[in-house]
Design a protein around this motif. Structure first.
Motif, PDB file in Angstrom:
ATOM      1  N   UNK A 113       0.831  -1.209   0.000  1.00  0.00           N
ATOM      2  CA  UNK A 113       0.000   0.000   0.000  1.00  0.00           C
ATOM      3  C   UNK A 113       0.864   1.257   0.000  1.00  0.00           C
ATOM      4  N   UNK A 114       1.981   1.212   0.736  1.00  0.00           N
ATOM      5  CA  UNK A 114       2.887   2.360   0.734  1.00  0.00           C
ATOM      6  C   UNK A 114       3.459   2.593  -0.661  1.00  0.00           C
ATOM      7  N   UNK A 115       3.810   1.509  -1.357  1.00  0.00           N
ATOM      8  CA  UNK A 115       4.321   1.629  -2.722  1.00  0.00           C
ATOM      9  C   UNK A 115       3.250   2.201  -3.648  1.00  0.00           C
ATOM     10  N   UNK A 116       2.033   1.699  -3.509  1.00  0.00           N
ATOM     11  CA  UNK A 116       0.934   2.207  -4.346  1.00  0.00           C
ATOM     12  C   UNK A 116       0.701   3.694  -4.102  1.00  0.00           C
ATOM     13  N   UNK A 117       0.754   4.103  -2.857  1.00  0.00           N
ATOM     14  CA  UNK A 117       0.539   5.515  -2.553  1.00  0.00           C
ATOM     15  C   UNK A 117       1.692   6.387  -3.041  1.00  0.00           C
ATOM     16  N   UNK A 118       2.907   5.842  -3.007  1.00  0.00           N
ATOM     17  CA  UNK A 118       4.034   6.569  -3.586  1.00  0.00           C
ATOM     18  C   UNK A 118       3.790   6.834  -5.071  1.00  0.00           C
ATOM     19  N   UNK A 119       3.346   5.789  -5.782  1.00  0.00           N
ATOM     20  CA  UNK A 119       3.086   5.943  -7.216  1.00  0.00           C
ATOM     21  C   UNK A 119       1.921   6.902  -7.465  1.00  0.00           C
ATOM     22  N   UNK A 120       0.918   6.860  -6.600  1.00  0.00           N
ATOM     23  CA  UNK A 120      -0.218   7.784  -6.760  1.00  0.00           C
ATOM     24  C   UNK A 120       0.236   9.228  -6.562  1.00  0.00           C
ATOM     25  N   UNK A 121       1.043   9.461  -5.544  1.00  0.00           N
ATOM     26  CA  UNK A 121       1.482  10.828  -5.271  1.00  0.00           C
ATOM     27  C   UNK A 121       2.363  11.380  -6.384  1.00  0.00           C
ATOM     28  N   UNK A 122       3.125  10.499  -7.022  1.00  0.00           N
ATOM     29  CA  UNK A 122       4.109  10.983  -7.986  1.00  0.00           C
ATOM     30  C   UNK A 122       3.768  10.653  -9.435  1.00  0.00           C
ATOM     31  N   UNK A 123       2.719   9.859  -9.656  1.00  0.00           N
ATOM     32  CA  UNK A 123       2.344   9.520 -11.024  1.00  0.00           C
ATOM     33  C   UNK A 123       0.865   9.651 -11.294  1.00  0.00           C
ATOM     34  N   UNK A 124       0.047   9.334 -10.301  1.00  0.00           N
ATOM     35  CA  UNK A 124      -1.395   9.407 -10.490  1.00  0.00           C
ATOM     36  C   UNK A 124      -2.084   8.141 -10.043  1.00  0.00           C
ATOM     37  N   UNK A 125      -3.384   8.198  -9.986  1.00  0.00           N
ATOM     38  CA  UNK A 125      -4.174   7.089  -9.454  1.00  0.00           C
ATOM     39  C   UNK A 125      -4.014   5.821 -10.285  1.00  0.00           C
ATOM     40  N   UNK A 126      -3.852   5.948 -11.588  1.00  0.00           N
ATOM     41  CA  UNK A 126      -3.713   4.751 -12.436  1.00  0.00           C
ATOM     42  C   UNK A 126      -2.440   3.985 -12.117  1.00  0.00           C
ATOM     43  N   UNK A 127      -1.367   4.702 -11.789  1.00  0.00           N
ATOM     44  CA  UNK A 127      -0.125   4.025 -11.409  1.00  0.00           C
ATOM     45  C   UNK A 127      -0.323   3.241 -10.118  1.00  0.00           C
TER      46      UNK A 127
END
Length: 602
Positions: free
Chosen positions: A394-408
């Motif tokens: 979940x932390x990895x997913x949130x990192x990608x969301x913060x820096x790439x967007x919800x689709x990432x």
């Protein structure tokens, strides 16, 4: 992140390699090496292997065979790479290297040792003793003593080191150097402070005034005395100046002694002042917390850092103290690299991989420094060893969301949902997180609902999935006009939970109580009838129940801590370690690895 998310590749568990020696004389060594491979985190097999290596050919020396020497060095290097804080082994290694290869080889071992555990009074004392015995260059020896003083001079039990330093200067016939050391110790709160003060005061009687106080201070005293009585002799003036300087030294001693008395109660509670793999006594852990509280309140940066460095040697396997150290350091001005060093040591060397808090915090720190790739690598490293760790996913997913967007972020979830290493409990949780992203971040409750509906058939046994879905529907905003539609949705989820899911009866009962509360507070005109129906099936006599619910529920705690969830050990099955037996935070749950992380209110 660009493109489809790629799962971290699994790597084989780290093993200690086979010894590459074929002679029969190494048969026992190979057997002990296999014991180490089977118990890689246990100290005792390692110790047996090291002792066997030391005893090769009846005791190693410069006449030992090349194979025996190579085996000894390989074993020692591996052991100290695994446990670099065992200072006594650095001493033993250096002693043997001295007998095998001479002074330079031994000195290299000592240098490696003090680089690994720089705040060990014992190791520095042994090193300087070795240097005094093997080197005749006074300046080089003195330089080594000064290096050691910078590392261990503030240690409460640093007396062995300081005694060696004083002994060296005495042997060098440099009384002014000896007196300078005693002067430094005058304001250093350590256990032997009174002893050093008595020695300082005695030596001060025979030292020139220039060594007792700054020239400005001496001249100011002289001027005052001459103003009082211009007819005093030089001998009288010097006597009175010495008396005034001594009074100042006595005042410094009193102040330092008061500092000693503040720290003595904490120091007296430290029964194990060295690293070991066995657990630290709980009372000592409490003492370390209080001692750090005290030193932080005192506010001396140098002393605070020194105490933390002592603490994270003794408590190296406890992430609690590494986290505390990093948090404190991050509050100091311009200490980015110092904070990074703390996180690196904790994450890359000491804290067991099953303890993920410090690594997750490390990743967040690197993200704040703009090092997104490093943060991603930290999460990935956790997931290589613990591929089903939900916090890291979940932390990895949130990192990608913060820096790439919800689709990432969704790509991350999809990647782990197809992974064989994540169990049904974890996948159900990830689906709930995926739906939450769509609802909370994208603002699309319909898409979130669709995710739940499409996945319901796959997660009948997943408590996080069903509780997540129920709470999602329960928390949707409604009005008098739309409440009937919402009621049907909530009722539909409840019926699926009650009739089709395979989650634990206690959790079903807790969800039922939430549903019944909803019926009374927000239900339509048919809610009372539905309420009594659910009440009968949940709380009525056994003969009236359609489901397999127990006689008594155990409260809402089970709603978010499912007794059917995997235990800590199974949830981190690729991170098995002897250290799992120890080093738990006082509040850490042991039954459900992610119980504390489940979002109770969406």
């Amino acid at each position: 992140m660009h493109g489809e998310f790629q799962l971290p590749k699994e790597i084989p568990a780290r093993e200690t390699p086979e010894l590459n020696f074929l002679d029969d004389e190494f048969a026992e060594l190979k057997k002990l090496n296999q014991d180490v491979i089977s118990n890689i985190d246990e100290y005792e097999p390692w110790d047996a292997l090291v002792r066997a290596a030391e005893g090769l050919e009846g005791g190693l020396n410069r006449n030992a065979s090349p194979n025996a020497i190579a085996a000894f060095r390989e074993i020692y290097d591996r052991f100290l790479a695994k446990f670099p804080l065992f200072f006594v082994y650095w001493k033993r290694y250096a002693d043997l290297e001295f007998h095998i290869a001479g002074t330079e080889a031994a000195e290299m071992v000592y240098e490696r040792g003090v680089a690994s555990i720089g705040n060990s009074v014992d190791l520095w004392s042994n090193y300087v003793t070795f240097k005094m015995d093997t080197c005749h260059d006074i300046d080089i020896i003195r330089e080594l003593f000064e290096r050691g003083a910078a590392y261990v001079g503030l240690d409460w039990q640093s007396q062995p080191f300081w005694n060696k330093y004083l002994e060296f200067e005495d042997r060098s016939e440099a009384p002014h150097k000896t007196f300078a050391i005693l002067s430094r110790l005058l304001s250093t709160p350590i256990h032997a402070h009174r002893e050093y003060f008595d020695r300082f005061r005695h030596a001060a009687q025979y030292r020139p005034l220039a060594e007792l106080a700054p020239v400005e201070t001496v001249e100011a005293f002289r001027a005052e005395l001459m103003a009082e009585n211009p007819n005093r002799s030089e001998q009288e003036i010097e006597r009175d100046i010495r008396a005034r300087i001594d009074a100042g030294h006595l005042n410094t001693f009193t102040l330092t002694q008061a500092e000693c008395q503040k720290r003595a109660p904490f120091e007296d509670q430290i029964k194990r002042p060295y690293f070991h793999t066995s657990a630290v006594d709980p009372d000592e852990l409490v003492n370390w917390r209080k001692y750090l509280d005290f030193e932080e309140t005192e506010g001396n940066y140098e002393r605070i850092v020194f105490l933390y460095e002592r603490c994270v040697v003794i408590c190296a396997l406890y992430e609690e103290f590494w986290l505390r150290f990093a948090r404190w350091m991050s509050g100091q001005h311009d200490k980015v690299q110092e904070v990074r060093s703390i996180f690196e040591r904790a994450s890359c060397v000491w804290v067991p991989i099953t303890k993920t808090k410090v690594r997750l915090q490390y990743a967040l720190f690197e993200e704040t420094q703009g090092r997104i790739a490093v943060a991603r690598d930290i999460y990935t490293a956790i997931l290589i060893r613990l591929p089903s760790n939900l916090e890291a996913i979940i932390a990895l997913a949130n990192l990608e969301r913060r820096n790439g967007g919800i689709n990432d972020a969704i790509e991350v979830f999809k990647g782990f949902l197809t992974s064989a290493t994540v169990d049904i409990f974890g996948k159900g949780y990830l689906v709930a997180e995926w739906a939450t992203l769509l609802w909370k971040i994208k603002g699309s409750a319909d898409e979130a609902r669709e995710v739940y509906q499409k996945n319901a058939q796959w997660y009948t046994q997943s408590r996080p999935f069903w509780v997540g879905w129920f709470m999602f529907e329960l928390q949707q905003p409604t009005s008098a006009k739309s409440e009937k539609v919402q009621y049907e949705r909530i009722k539909g989820v409840w019926e699926n939970i009650f009739e089709k899911s395979s989650i634990s009866p206690a959790v079903i009962k807790d969800v039922a109580h939430l549903y019944m509360e909803y019926l009374l507070q927000r239900g339509t005109k048919d809610a009372a009838k539905e309420y009594l129906k659910v009440d009968r099936e949940i709380n009525g006599p056994i003969s009236m129940r359609k489901n397999r619910l127990p006689e008594d529920g155990t409260g809402f705690g089970n709603l978010f801590t499912d007794t059917n969830a995997p235990t800590t050990e199974s949830a981190v099955r690729l991170g098995h370690s002897v250290f799992n037996r120890y080093y738990r935070d006082p509040s850490e749950a042991v039954a459900a690895p992610f119980a504390q992380g489940f979002p109770q209110h969406r």
